[in-house]
Motif scaffolding. Sequence first.
Motif, PDB file in Angstrom:
ATOM      1  N   LYS B  67       0.835  -1.199   0.000  1.00 12.47           N
ATOM      2  CA  LYS B  67       0.000   0.000   0.000  1.00 12.47           C
ATOM      3  C   LYS B  67       0.872   1.251   0.000  1.00 12.47           C
ATOM      4  N   SER B  69       1.930   5.080   1.024  1.00 10.30           N
ATOM      5  CA  SER B  69       1.925   5.778   2.297  1.00 10.30           C
ATOM      6  C   SER B  69       0.897   6.901   2.318  1.00 10.30           C
ATOM      7  N   LEU B  71      -2.546   8.007   0.596  1.00  5.83           N
ATOM      8  CA  LEU B  71      -3.561   7.422  -0.255  1.00  5.83           C
ATOM      9  C   LEU B  71      -4.407   8.475  -0.924  1.00  5.83           C
TER      10      LEU B  71
ATOM     11  N   ASP C  30      -9.650   1.429  11.250  1.00  9.39           N
ATOM     12  CA  ASP C  30      -8.539   0.994  10.403  1.00  9.39           C
ATOM     13  C   ASP C  30      -8.423   1.765   9.093  1.00  9.39           C
ATOM     14  N   ILE C  31      -9.116   2.899   8.987  1.00  9.14           N
ATOM     15  CA  ILE C  31      -9.023   3.651   7.732  1.00  9.14           C
ATOM     16  C   ILE C  31      -7.743   4.487   7.703  1.00  9.14           C
ATOM     17  N   GLU C  32      -7.393   4.941   6.514  1.00  8.46           N
ATOM     18  CA  GLU C  32      -6.156   5.701   6.363  1.00  8.46           C
ATOM     19  C   GLU C  32      -6.387   7.128   5.886  1.00  8.46           C
ATOM     20  N   SER C  33      -7.591   7.387   5.388  1.00  8.73           N
ATOM     21  CA  SER C  33      -7.846   8.762   4.935  1.00  8.73           C
ATOM     22  C   SER C  33      -9.337   9.077   5.018  1.00  8.73           C
ATOM     23  N   LYS C  86     -10.150   1.446   2.701  1.00  4.07           N
ATOM     24  CA  LYS C  86      -9.615   2.133   3.885  1.00  4.07           C
ATOM     25  C   LYS C  86      -9.741   3.656   3.789  1.00  4.07           C
ATOM     26  N   GLN C  87     -10.711   4.092   2.998  1.00  2.00           N
ATOM     27  CA  GLN C  87     -10.946   5.523   2.868  1.00  2.00           C
ATOM     28  C   GLN C  87     -12.390   5.795   3.291  1.00  2.00           C
ATOM     29  N   HIS C 110      -3.352  11.156  12.385  1.00  3.14           N
ATOM     30  CA  HIS C 110      -2.501  10.537  11.359  1.00  3.14           C
ATOM     31  C   HIS C 110      -3.223  10.334  10.034  1.00  3.14           C
ATOM     32  N   LEU C 111      -4.533  10.629   9.972  1.00  5.40           N
ATOM     33  CA  LEU C 111      -5.278  10.394   8.733  1.00  5.40           C
ATOM     34  C   LEU C 111      -5.037  11.512   7.724  1.00  5.40           C
ATOM     35  N   ASN C 130      -0.667  14.043   8.289  1.00  5.09           N
ATOM     36  CA  ASN C 130      -0.361  13.265   7.085  1.00  5.09           C
ATOM     37  C   ASN C 130      -0.779  13.956   5.800  1.00  5.09           C
TER      38      ASN C 130
END
Lengths: 179, 221, 254
Positions: B67, B69, B71, C30-33, C86-87, C110-111, C130
């Motif tokens: 993945k 870093s 997104l 658990d999402i990233e954005s 994960k968005q 951190h998102l 981020n």
Amino acid sequence: MTVLTDELLLQKIIRGETQVLGVLYKRYSTLLFNYFYRVTKDYNASNDLLMETFARIHKYRHSYKPSRKVRPWIFQIGSNLLKDHLKKISKTISIHESDVQQIGVQPDRYSEISDRQRRTQQAMARLKLSERNIVTQYYLLEMSYEAIAETENITVNNARIKVCRALKKLKALLKDIKT
Amino acid sequence: MKEELFEKDIMDFVDGKAKDISNEEAALIGHDLKQIVYDLKSMPLEKVPTTTDKSINDFIKGIPQQKQSILRLNKWWPVMVAAASFALLILVFNQGNSLQDDYQILASNPDKLNFIYKLNEKELNGSDIAWLNSELKKENNPNIKVTIVDLLNNYQSKLDNDFIRQLEDESTPSVQMALLNTLEEIQYEDLNNDLWAFTERKNLDNMVKSKASSILSKSTN
Amino acid sequence: MKKSKLLFLVISILSYNIGSSQIDLSVYDDIESVTVTSYWGDINVIGTEASADRVFTMEVVHTDSENNAVRLDQIEGYVDLSVENKQLYIETRTPEGFESIDLNLKIPAHLFLDLKLIKGGNIYADNLKNGVEINILNGSVKIERIGKYALVNAANGEISAEFENIDSDKPVSLVTMNGGITVSLPGNIKRDVRMISRKNGYIQSDFPLASGDKISLNTKQYSKTPIIHTARINGGGALLFLSTENGPLSIKKS
């Protein structure tokens, strides 16, 4: 014209953007393939060595130190693989006159080279494998003496001497090859 | 030791580090070796067999992608990944413009923006400009678009209809304004028709409309 | 939006109100954005540290065309939530008349934040480590304690941005058509700077700007002619792009 440096590409590969390996392949495959082919005169072995070089680039990507240039790092991986390959075949291989014409460019491309070049490649074929390797590292990959020294595990001064002596031997061999 | 210094002098000459060699014998050898190296260097290169290209292609496809870093994913991500991978491989294994090749592999907007700005250090040719025009049309991020327009502004004499037509599809005011600022300086003779049509658009920002009208009035006076 | 409606059912079960109409979004651990798309209304996004009590919450305020504002306990029909790859997508409904929907979000710091305000309102984002990407038509943008990078595009409104721990190889691009731009950067930052102020502008900078051009700095006199300069801060580095059609540019040391 290119903007993405090899170093940036490798950083991307390290970060997991593995498709970028294809870009490095495009940049270096022709040089590496010709390096392998000109030293081994073996088309299939050159293919395998090329494949293995890129597999190792990926496998050992994390061992790349960002302070280094990528080009000599890749060539060193290729040179090491070739060295291992030459060790394996050195006990069985013997160069015959009939093999000589296969070294360098393929016979069907002879019209593209001059008579002097043809003689030079015939002389190249008469060098020892280790000599042919070091000369090809020097003129084709344009590796520095420092890089050759690191690959061959010798001093920089020794690398220069080895290149010089192999070239002098080529010069002497050329005299024996008729035009 | 003497022999080594002799050989060093020869190789310095062959490598181009020294223009000539004082020792006559070394000079003779040096000239011959330089010719041999030249002959070796100028021998034609063999093409890599296409089977090897394919094997590498398969090898790369077989490596699981990690993945990113940062997104910038959307609902079409799986389709985009497949399409991008395909496009990349097509590009990689066919000779193409390396600028485009390099740009295609960039996944994130900050990387793309950096790349475009760095092109200010290069001298772009006609095909580079045509490619940038096509990117301008395709790109979604307005900041990247403004940076492309700022870059293309350096090549006003090479901008053609493709650039002028960018206004037709553009909906972000800041990008429209950047385009108008460059178009104002180009003074392209067929610009007026396009600008008239543009000023008639509904929901046009007042400032943008005023700018377009001002360019039109200058050109008709 | 079929998928999001299904997801809404899940959200209705899993999310619950925490006192003052805050929707708990902690199920999305658990999402990233986060991607926010809205039409009219203010949007506030605050990055929270993992140790905070309420790390991930949303408050929705609906204001109808009669100007009656209500804090919503149930967001169904007003705001859609969906997750893909994960968005987390947060999308307000297409406006009915002159209504607006304000969103107050607390999200893990951190998102990554991608924010689009299609019609108008003000945007405030704080403590996001981020990176952010923001597009807005009408209204101002204020972002503080932002890490990594930022791309901000506004049509009518000023931009104010303060950074910390910005990535040395990532760009900052702040573009507005109508309004001034103020950016605060760490004192040791290295940047290539491209500055464009088409009219009514001046350049103010706490950093010495090394440039091949002659730059008139810190005069605070509004120029009627375009100011377009390329310069370097601390020897140069990744891009700092500041562009406005109408207004001054200010670069401060944070």
